[in-house]
Motif scaffolding. Sequence first.
Motif, short mmCIF file in Angstrom:
data_model
loop_
_atom_site.label_atom_id
_atom_site.label_comp_id
_atom_site.label_asym_id
_atom_site.label_seq_id
_atom_site.Cartn_x
_atom_site.Cartn_y
_atom_site.Cartn_z
N ILE A 39 39.53 5.76 10.15
CA ILE A 39 40.56 5.15 9.30
C ILE A 39 40.46 3.64 9.49
N ILE A 40 40.26 2.95 8.38
CA ILE A 40 40.15 1.49 8.39
C ILE A 40 41.38 0.90 7.70
N VAL A 41 41.99 -0.06 8.32
CA VAL A 41 43.06 -0.84 7.68
C VAL A 41 42.53 -2.26 7.47
N VAL A 42 42.44 -2.64 6.20
CA VAL A 42 42.06 -4.02 5.88
C VAL A 42 43.35 -4.82 5.76
N ASP A 43 43.62 -5.63 6.77
CA ASP A 43 44.85 -6.41 6.78
C ASP A 43 44.59 -7.73 6.07
N ASP A 44 45.24 -7.90 4.94
CA ASP A 44 44.94 -9.02 4.05
C ASP A 44 45.83 -10.22 4.32
N GLY A 45 45.72 -10.75 5.54
CA GLY A 45 46.47 -11.96 5.87
C GLY A 45 47.94 -11.74 6.10
N SER A 46 48.33 -10.57 6.62
CA SER A 46 49.74 -10.28 6.84
C SER A 46 50.36 -11.23 7.87
N THR A 47 51.66 -11.47 7.69
CA THR A 47 52.40 -12.29 8.65
C THR A 47 53.42 -11.45 9.42
N ASP A 48 53.40 -10.14 9.18
CA ASP A 48 54.30 -9.25 9.91
C ASP A 48 53.51 -8.47 10.97
N LYS A 49 54.01 -7.32 11.38
CA LYS A 49 53.38 -6.56 12.46
C LYS A 49 52.45 -5.45 11.95
N SER A 50 51.98 -5.58 10.71
CA SER A 50 51.11 -4.54 10.13
C SER A 50 49.90 -4.25 11.00
N ALA A 51 49.19 -5.29 11.42
CA ALA A 51 47.97 -5.09 12.21
C ALA A 51 48.27 -4.40 13.54
N GLU A 52 49.35 -4.80 14.19
CA GLU A 52 49.72 -4.19 15.47
C GLU A 52 50.02 -2.71 15.30
N ILE A 53 50.73 -2.36 14.23
CA ILE A 53 51.07 -0.96 13.95
C ILE A 53 49.80 -0.14 13.75
N ALA A 54 48.87 -0.69 12.98
CA ALA A 54 47.63 0.02 12.69
C ALA A 54 46.82 0.26 13.97
N ILE A 55 46.74 -0.75 14.81
CA ILE A 55 45.99 -0.62 16.07
C ILE A 55 46.64 0.44 16.97
N GLU A 56 47.95 0.43 17.06
CA GLU A 56 48.67 1.40 17.89
C GLU A 56 48.41 2.83 17.44
N LEU A 57 48.16 3.00 16.15
CA LEU A 57 47.92 4.34 15.60
C LEU A 57 46.44 4.71 15.58
N GLY A 58 45.62 3.85 16.16
CA GLY A 58 44.21 4.18 16.33
C GLY A 58 43.31 3.83 15.16
N ALA A 59 43.81 3.07 14.21
CA ALA A 59 42.98 2.66 13.07
C ALA A 59 42.10 1.48 13.46
N ARG A 60 40.97 1.35 12.79
CA ARG A 60 40.12 0.17 12.96
C ARG A 60 40.63 -0.90 12.01
N VAL A 61 41.02 -2.02 12.55
CA VAL A 61 41.62 -3.07 11.73
C VAL A 61 40.61 -4.17 11.45
N ILE A 62 40.47 -4.51 10.18
CA ILE A 62 39.66 -5.64 9.75
C ILE A 62 40.62 -6.66 9.15
N SER A 63 40.72 -7.81 9.74
CA SER A 63 41.71 -8.80 9.32
C SER A 63 41.08 -9.93 8.53
N ASN A 64 41.59 -10.15 7.32
CA ASN A 64 41.19 -11.33 6.55
C ASN A 64 41.91 -12.55 7.12
N SER A 65 41.22 -13.68 7.15
CA SER A 65 41.81 -14.89 7.72
C SER A 65 42.94 -15.43 6.86
N SER A 66 42.95 -15.05 5.58
CA SER A 66 44.02 -15.43 4.66
C SER A 66 44.17 -14.32 3.63
N ASN A 67 45.17 -14.43 2.80
CA ASN A 67 45.38 -13.41 1.77
C ASN A 67 44.34 -13.57 0.68
#
Length: 281
Positions: A39-67
């Motif tokens: 499961i991949i979560v592409v985090d598109d420049g979020s400013t909330d806790k989206s990335a943290e939630i995804a990591i806690e649930l075992g997803a692979r997070v790919i973070s864009n540096s900006s939206n």
Amino acid sequence: MSHLKKARITGIVLSYNSEKTLANCILALKNQSLELEEIIVVDDGSTDKSAEIAIELGARVISNSSNRGRGYSRDLGIIESKSEYILFCDSSNVIPSDFASNALRHFNNVQVSAVFGRILNDSKIQSICNRWRARHLFREHLVYRTEVHDVDCLITYAIMLKKSAVLNAGNFRKDLRMCEDIDLGKKLIKKGFRILSDPDLCCFSIRQENIISLCIRYHRWFSYENEIFDPHKTFVNTFKTSLTVHSRDDIRAKDFYTLLISIVMPFIILLLGKLYPEKFR
């Protein structure tokens, strides 16, 4: 489905400040009866806790540096995925546990590149705005075709795609912040691939709408990939639709609260388009 029994599937979720719904979306992917490879979560420049939630649930997070928008993020998800079959699910939606297995069976036909179904309101989400969404965006009150059928469009709220077909068609356009799915659908069909709609494939929206999010979503759903946003033209078109379709359906349903939304929406879109034009591009 014999040659698909060992098929690998990647689940991909695009996330932008979706901490309220993201966990439920990921858990629905993890709960598939046909286990997903990743499961991949592409985090598109979020400013909330989206990335943290995804990591806690075992997803692979790919973070864009900006939206960067939907086109860029979907293109990236396709490239990063390890599997031939890709299950996109919007971060505001959940899918039943048999969604992946029911979708995969359609790929016995090598010409099938994508399959999706319907989107409905989750029964636990109740509000006037969500009732408007159910009637005028999801069109839940209309009779839907009961058989699997070919369509000439691509809608990605919950969809299974074949990666090789998507890459053959040129992948999602990185520069499109909306309508990236419409653009890819045209390219797939031009390449000779089929897109199917299966009424048994349903996803459920768990997002609680407000009038502003409803206006932005409505505009996104009814725009074209090459259209330049013009607030006055959008106002005229939305106002016509409000009078001839939305208001009529609200009156038939004797729902005067949603009727009020139908009447004021064109004016709110016009105001938002002038104050925050970037939200409509």
